[in-house]
Design a protein around this motif. Sequence first.
Motif, PDB file in Angstrom:
ATOM      1  N   SER A 223       0.819  -1.225   0.000  1.00  0.00           N
ATOM      2  CA  SER A 223       0.000   0.000   0.000  1.00  0.00           C
ATOM      3  C   SER A 223       0.849   1.269   0.000  1.00  0.00           C
ATOM      4  O   SER A 223       0.494   2.258  -0.653  1.00  0.00           O
TER       5      SER A 223
ATOM      6  N   SER B  46       1.197   3.920  -3.232  1.00  0.00           N
ATOM      7  CA  SER B  46       0.755   5.301  -2.988  1.00  0.00           C
ATOM      8  C   SER B  46       1.917   6.284  -3.010  1.00  0.00           C
ATOM      9  O   SER B  46       1.795   7.406  -2.496  1.00  0.00           O
TER      10      SER B  46
ATOM     11  N   PHE C  46      -2.837   4.240   4.765  1.00  0.00           N
ATOM     12  CA  PHE C  46      -2.866   3.336   3.609  1.00  0.00           C
ATOM     13  C   PHE C  46      -2.945   1.853   3.999  1.00  0.00           C
ATOM     14  O   PHE C  46      -3.817   1.130   3.488  1.00  0.00           O
TER      15      PHE C  46
END
Length: 262
Positions: A91, A95, A109
């Motif tokens: 994640s 991101s 996240f």
Amino acid sequence: MAMDATTKKAFERNWFTLTSLISRDFKLKYRRSVLGVVWSVLNPLLMMCVLAAVFSFFLRFAEIEHYPLYLILGNTLFGVMSDSTSTAMTSIIESSSLIKKIRIEKMIFPLEKVLFALVNFCLALIAVAAVMIFFQVVPTLNILFLPLLLVYVLLFSAGLSLLLSALAVFFRDVCHLWSVVITAWTYATPLFYPVDILPEWMMAVEQFNPMYHYVTYFRDIALWGINPGLQENLICFGFAAVTFAVGFLVFKKLQKRFILYV
């Protein structure tokens, strides 16, 4: 008062980001799907049917009372941990463009992936309820322990997710290794076989397997109508609390260096 207002504003901003990410993942998962969210109910049912057919025929596990229900309970709960950690692990990396552009709480996240797994689990409970109705298994008041169990599993999954997402930024091999660990963990946890076939040494090892305790807890309250004792609750909470604390501390320690490696 100024500090309280600032804290409240930060919380509202983080909550908005969190819910927006969950909404995004939900839409992406079912985009261009005819049945859409129905798949969250069908998937555990279809997997249950396949596993029940295979293991009942080849391994003769049909003697387990309500074996399909035994299967779906274990698989759906294990899936919360498996799905959340596998997606949360990357994640931060995925991101990276957002992290580099704006100031944002990075912990959002991986935690969003855990909450998204919870949403899917709640949908899968429809399938669980359908199987219980089919086998005429009436839940007892022990089912009220389910929210407490979910707190344990979510804390445990969140801790693992924070730990893995932080380590994956610096060591990409973690992503490949975790898939092997999850596969081994699946077979090491009695999801599709009865616990009593395990030798004594393996039963001793299972006591250190958090998912064994969580899956057993779920089956006790939903299938067997057993009231989880204080000792079992303390064990489940202990695994969750320690794992979350470790994941949180590691993530906090490493997050300042994420931007240099993503």
